[in-house]
Design a protein around this motif. Structure first.
Motif, PDB file in Angstrom:
ATOM      1  N   GLY A  13       0.760  -1.296  -0.246  1.00 58.46           N
ATOM      2  CA  GLY A  13      -0.161  -0.106  -0.047  1.00 58.46           C
ATOM      3  C   GLY A  13       0.761   1.157   0.006  1.00 58.46           C
ATOM      4  O   GLY A  13       0.288   2.336  -0.014  1.00 58.46           O
ATOM      5  N   GLY A  14       2.258   1.260  -0.004  1.00 54.90           N
ATOM      6  CA  GLY A  14       2.994   2.154  -0.091  1.00 54.90           C
ATOM      7  C   GLY A  14       3.639   3.060   1.232  1.00 54.90           C
ATOM      8  O   GLY A  14       4.182   3.736   1.442  1.00 54.90           O
ATOM      9  N   ILE A  15       2.807   2.225   2.298  1.00 56.53           N
ATOM     10  CA  ILE A  15       2.983   2.887   3.445  1.00 56.53           C
ATOM     11  C   ILE A  15       3.331   1.455   4.587  1.00 56.53           C
ATOM     12  O   ILE A  15       2.618   0.924   4.808  1.00 56.53           O
ATOM     13  CB  ILE A  15       2.139   3.691   4.164  1.00 56.53           C
ATOM     14  CG1 ILE A  15       1.725   4.936   3.400  1.00 56.53           C
ATOM     15  CG2 ILE A  15       2.536   4.155   5.852  1.00 56.53           C
ATOM     16  CD1 ILE A  15       0.516   5.888   3.767  1.00 56.53           C
ATOM     17  N   TYR A  16       4.884   1.538   5.168  1.00 54.73           N
ATOM     18  CA  TYR A  16       4.878   0.809   6.236  1.00 54.73           C
ATOM     19  C   TYR A  16       4.262   0.807   7.551  1.00 54.73           C
ATOM     20  O   TYR A  16       4.652   2.058   7.966  1.00 54.73           O
ATOM     21  CB  TYR A  16       6.335   0.210   6.180  1.00 54.73           C
ATOM     22  CG  TYR A  16       6.647  -1.256   6.467  1.00 54.73           C
ATOM     23  CD1 TYR A  16       6.200  -2.290   6.002  1.00 54.73           C
ATOM     24  CD2 TYR A  16       7.164  -1.504   7.774  1.00 54.73           C
ATOM     25  CE1 TYR A  16       6.620  -3.514   6.253  1.00 54.73           C
ATOM     26  CE2 TYR A  16       7.650  -2.604   8.522  1.00 54.73           C
ATOM     27  CZ  TYR A  16       7.196  -3.821   7.526  1.00 54.73           C
ATOM     28  OH  TYR A  16       7.308  -5.263   8.127  1.00 54.73           O
ATOM     29  N   SER A  17       3.845  -0.112   8.318  1.00 52.38           N
ATOM     30  CA  SER A  17       3.257   0.111   9.692  1.00 52.38           C
ATOM     31  C   SER A  17       3.858  -0.488  10.771  1.00 52.38           C
ATOM     32  O   SER A  17       4.711  -1.234  10.765  1.00 52.38           O
ATOM     33  CB  SER A  17       1.873  -0.557   9.598  1.00 52.38           C
ATOM     34  OG  SER A  17       1.194  -0.346  10.973  1.00 52.38           O
ATOM     35  N   SER A  18       3.874   0.437  11.835  1.00 53.49           N
ATOM     36  CA  SER A  18       4.650   0.115  12.943  1.00 53.49           C
ATOM     37  C   SER A  18       3.937  -1.248  13.387  1.00 53.49           C
ATOM     38  O   SER A  18       4.434  -2.082  14.727  1.00 53.49           O
ATOM     39  CB  SER A  18       4.454   1.055  13.913  1.00 53.49           C
ATOM     40  OG  SER A  18       3.010   1.361  14.579  1.00 53.49           O
ATOM     41  N   GLU A  19       2.892  -1.901  13.004  1.00 54.21           N
ATOM     42  CA  GLU A  19       2.335  -3.100  13.486  1.00 54.21           C
ATOM     43  C   GLU A  19       2.923  -4.266  12.845  1.00 54.21           C
ATOM     44  O   GLU A  19       2.594  -5.306  13.242  1.00 54.21           O
ATOM     45  CB  GLU A  19       0.992  -3.213  13.299  1.00 54.21           C
ATOM     46  CG  GLU A  19      -0.233  -2.082  13.859  1.00 54.21           C
ATOM     47  CD  GLU A  19      -1.465  -2.178  13.532  1.00 54.21           C
ATOM     48  OE1 GLU A  19      -1.992  -2.880  12.512  1.00 54.21           O
ATOM     49  OE2 GLU A  19      -2.236  -1.694  14.325  1.00 54.21           O
ATOM     50  N   TRP A  20       3.988  -4.088  12.103  1.00 51.29           N
ATOM     51  CA  TRP A  20       4.540  -5.054  11.002  1.00 51.29           C
ATOM     52  C   TRP A  20       5.830  -5.494  11.431  1.00 51.29           C
ATOM     53  O   TRP A  20       6.550  -4.868  12.329  1.00 51.29           O
ATOM     54  CB  TRP A  20       4.227  -4.662   9.596  1.00 51.29           C
ATOM     55  CG  TRP A  20       2.844  -4.306   9.034  1.00 51.29           C
ATOM     56  CD1 TRP A  20       1.664  -4.730   9.805  1.00 51.29           C
ATOM     57  CD2 TRP A  20       2.563  -3.538   7.982  1.00 51.29           C
ATOM     58  NE1 TRP A  20       0.597  -4.246   9.339  1.00 51.29           N
ATOM     59  CE2 TRP A  20       0.908  -3.793   8.008  1.00 51.29           C
ATOM     60  CE3 TRP A  20       3.168  -3.076   6.880  1.00 51.29           C
ATOM     61  CZ2 TRP A  20       0.343  -3.004   7.184  1.00 51.29           C
ATOM     62  CZ3 TRP A  20       2.165  -2.463   5.835  1.00 51.29           C
ATOM     63  CH2 TRP A  20       0.904  -2.553   6.013  1.00 51.29           C
ATOM     64  N   PHE A  21       6.406  -6.714  10.873  1.00 49.55           N
ATOM     65  CA  PHE A  21       7.328  -7.410  11.299  1.00 49.55           C
ATOM     66  C   PHE A  21       8.695  -6.743  11.383  1.00 49.55           C
ATOM     67  O   PHE A  21       9.359  -6.771  12.247  1.00 49.55           O
ATOM     68  CB  PHE A  21       7.590  -8.585   9.953  1.00 49.55           C
ATOM     69  CG  PHE A  21       8.386  -9.378  10.182  1.00 49.55           C
ATOM     70  CD1 PHE A  21       8.197 -10.552  10.901  1.00 49.55           C
ATOM     71  CD2 PHE A  21       9.838  -9.481   9.542  1.00 49.55           C
ATOM     72  CE1 PHE A  21       9.280 -11.526  11.074  1.00 49.55           C
ATOM     73  CE2 PHE A  21      10.586 -10.644   9.680  1.00 49.55           C
ATOM     74  CZ  PHE A  21      10.372 -11.566  10.454  1.00 49.55           C
ATOM     75  N   TRP A  22       9.303  -6.165  10.230  1.00 46.00           N
ATOM     76  CA  TRP A  22      10.679  -5.419  10.211  1.00 46.00           C
ATOM     77  C   TRP A  22      10.499  -4.267  11.228  1.00 46.00           C
ATOM     78  O   TRP A  22      11.374  -4.195  12.028  1.00 46.00           O
ATOM     79  CB  TRP A  22      11.031  -4.738   8.844  1.00 46.00           C
ATOM     80  CG  TRP A  22      11.146  -5.889   8.068  1.00 46.00           C
ATOM     81  CD1 TRP A  22      10.564  -6.341   6.864  1.00 46.00           C
ATOM     82  CD2 TRP A  22      12.245  -6.722   7.716  1.00 46.00           C
ATOM     83  NE1 TRP A  22      10.990  -7.376   5.973  1.00 46.00           N
ATOM     84  CE2 TRP A  22      11.999  -7.729   6.723  1.00 46.00           C
ATOM     85  CE3 TRP A  22      13.476  -7.021   8.631  1.00 46.00           C
ATOM     86  CZ2 TRP A  22      12.960  -8.899   6.285  1.00 46.00           C
ATOM     87  CZ3 TRP A  22      14.375  -8.205   8.281  1.00 46.00           C
ATOM     88  CH2 TRP A  22      14.270  -8.967   7.268  1.00 46.00           C
ATOM     89  N   ALA A  23       9.487  -3.453  11.265  1.00 49.87           N
ATOM     90  CA  ALA A  23       9.384  -2.287  12.290  1.00 49.87           C
ATOM     91  C   ALA A  23       9.691  -2.599  13.725  1.00 49.87           C
ATOM     92  O   ALA A  23      10.415  -2.313  14.511  1.00 49.87           O
ATOM     93  CB  ALA A  23       8.161  -1.467  12.120  1.00 49.87           C
ATOM     94  N   LYS A  24       8.856  -3.907  14.079  1.00 54.98           N
ATOM     95  CA  LYS A  24       8.874  -4.336  15.509  1.00 54.98           C
ATOM     96  C   LYS A  24      10.369  -5.002  15.633  1.00 54.98           C
ATOM     97  O   LYS A  24      10.963  -4.696  16.757  1.00 54.98           O
ATOM     98  CB  LYS A  24       7.670  -5.385  15.489  1.00 54.98           C
ATOM     99  CG  LYS A  24       6.388  -4.767  15.456  1.00 54.98           C
ATOM    100  CD  LYS A  24       5.252  -5.893  15.590  1.00 54.98           C
ATOM    101  CE  LYS A  24       4.030  -5.091  15.868  1.00 54.98           C
ATOM    102  NZ  LYS A  24       3.047  -6.318  16.022  1.00 54.98           N
TER     103      LYS A  24
END
Length: 554
Positions: free
Chosen positions: A148-159
């Motif tokens: 969707g063009g935006i990575y979320s803090s809810e997701w794998f790499w960010a965590k």
């Protein structure tokens, strides 16, 4: 003799095992287990948006629910042919070289950073921002393109990046990280070599930036610019992923004994709860399946040809085979849904109970009052809110209390209330909160339509869809569309059972499993014409309030 399969659905608060007749989709039995450590608030800090779960909650729940449902059924073990688990996500867990959770070791048993990082944990907002900024500026592939063009803090790499920076001890001890659904599937199959684990296409594609066009996960150059340790970690992750109609392996002897099943039955590749729910809700092209619980996940499927290589902006990914093999799975959703209403109920309840406790009320009486409020306060508010005509209240709410997932993820956003006056009571605020979560759903549908994805019908499933007439009727009014409610009380577990039936070879495709095992629908909410104009005006006010908050207060 009929064939049976087990679907195991790991939700936010509990796990449920469903024993299903694979010939007709009827339920032979169901068992539920509430996570004791999670219920006690262990490893969590809501003020910091920190939400962690100990894997023992899940392992104990898996054993107890499956063993009980099998024992209570009276079926011969030989009739049960397969099992599949679905879980929340992205909910990654640090593991050692053998694929064992760090949290199961004495050294890390009470370390919050070694627990499973639950989907709703938003401690990695800064890291998600870094990923987005780098993806847009580094000059190479935009690895967020299919997310969707935006990575979320809810997701794998960010965590993972957040934990690497916050806790050097966990960072040094974690050989790899596994999504919840992959970890449990790996254990069930008796896995000891983590490189041999069959990772979920659904989890990898929607949350870990995996895509076949760039050979799997993001390249090491990109990851090393975030942190060199991520590039090293990639070597201990995976390249290939698998759809959930695939056999991940066969039930190991120790788990067969724990669960009361036969050793060697098929274990399907794991998946996420919402995607399994869409399968249980009989998803098809042109249909949005709304999985409504503490949050929502909105799932659709479309053919690759219909999408014409376009990417849908601001959603949670488009992944080939994440729902139905051969179809592109599209995911959107809201970070807060039932949670928004539960927050308000708890806000009313807690000071009342604290006041009674401070007054010296008998503990047994106080416990009875607490139980009564927990069971009935939300129903009382719902009944009162149903009596509030939408045109007779100017109260307006924003549903971003837990941030915004889609469209255009932004976990920095906060909720709001406007239009309060001296005549505003709890029922009007509760109604405004209900309307806000429905307005959030409408904005998601509009984004899909703006991007050229057709939606002909909406199917609701999950606890809110089954229990709340207020929410569902308001949703139909605001969307101005009929909403069908799936008959199954446990659509994600049913969907997992359909995957299990396919992996076990009972059906050649998931579509065939749906055709034979689908439970149908038991209710349709139709929009009320008299509310159309009022809600159109309120929706415009909702958009204006949201724009103001995002520009001026975030």
């Amino acid at each position: 003799m009929d064939n049976y399969v087990v679907g195991v659905d790991f939700g936010t608060d509990s796990v449920r095992a469903l024993l299903v007749n694979a010939d007709d989709g009827s339920t032979k039995g169901s068992e539920v287990f509430y996570y004791p450590r999670w219920k006690a608030g262990a490893y969590c800090d809501p003020e910091k948006n920190q939400f962690r779960q100990h894997p023992l909650d899940h392992l104990e729940g898996l054993e107890q629910t499956v063993r009980r449902v099998v024992a209570n059924s009276g079926l011969p073990k030989a009739q049960i042919k397969g099992i599949c688990v679905d879980t929340t996500g992205s909910s990654p867990l640090p593991v050692d070289q053998n694929g064992q959770a760090l949290a199961l070791s004495e050294a890390f048993s009470n370390n919050p950073n070694a627990q499973m990082i639950l989907w709703k944990d938003h401690t990695a907002v800064a890291e998600a921002d870094e990923i987005n900024q780098l993806a847009r500026s580094w000059g190479g592939e935009d690895f967020t393109r299919y997310e969707g063009g935006i990575y979320s803090s809810e997701w794998f790499w960010a965590k993972i990046l957040h934990i690497l920076r916050k806790d050097p001890e966990v960072a040094a001890s974690a050989y790899s990280w596994m999504e919840h659904c992959d970890y449990l599937t790996f254990l069930l199959t008796g896995g000891t070599k983590i490189q041999e684990a069959k990772r979920s296409r659904c989890a990898a594609g929607h949350k870990a930036l995996w895509h076949e066009s760039w050979g799997g996960l993001p390249n090491s150059d990109f990851l090393s610019r975030l942190d060199p340790r991520l590039a090293s970690l990639k070597e201990n992750l995976y390249t290939d992923t698998f759809t959930s109609d695939t056999v991940a392996g066969y039930l190991a002897a120790d788990w067969a004994q724990k669960l009361g099943l036969e050793e060697g039955i098929a274990v399907a590749v794991g998946t996420f709860d919402a995607h399994a729910g869409a399968v249980g809700g009989e998803v098809s092209p042109g249909t949005m399946v709304k999985v409504m619980g503490t949050s929502t996940c909105d799932i659709m499927v479309t053919s690759p040809a219909a999408l014409e290589n376009k990417t849908v902006k601001g959603i949670c990914g488009q992944v080939d085979g994440s729902v139905l093999p051969g179809q592109i799975g599209l995911e959107a959703g809201q970070s807060g849904f039932g949670d928004v209403l539960a927050w308000f109920v708890q806000m009313l309840q807690k000071p009342l109970l604290d006041t009674l406790s401070d007054a010296g009320m008998n503990p047994n009486t106080l416990s009875e009052i607490r139980s009564h409020l927990e069971e009935n306060l939300i129903q009382t508010l719902s009944r009162q809110a149903e009596q509030v005509s939408p045109e007779n209240t100017q109260v307006l709410a924003m549903d971003w209390i837990n941030g915004r997932r889609t469209p255009d993820a932004n976990q920095n956003l906060k909720g709001a209330l406007s239009g309060l006056d001296m005549g505003t009571d709890a029922a009007k605020i509760f109604k405004a909160l209900v309307e806000s979560i429905c307005f959030g759903s409408k904005r998601i549908i509009e984004r899909f339509q703006e991007e050229g994805v057709s939606i002909q019908q909406v199917i609701g499933l999950g606890g809110v869809a089954k229990k709340s007439t207020l929410v569902m009727q308001t949703m139909a009014d605001i969307l101005d569309m009929p909403i069908k409610v799936a008959k199954s009380e446990q659509a994600p577990a049913l969907g997992a059972a359909m995957y299990a039936a396919t992996a076990a070879g009972i059906y050649p495709t998931v579509a065939d499993a749906i055709a034979h095992m689908g439970n149908g629908f038991d209710l349709v909410y139709k929009p009320r014409a008299e509310n159309r104009n009022t809600y159109q005006r309120k929706y415009q006010r909702y958009l204006e309030l949201g724009e103001f908050i995002e520009k001026n207060l975030s």
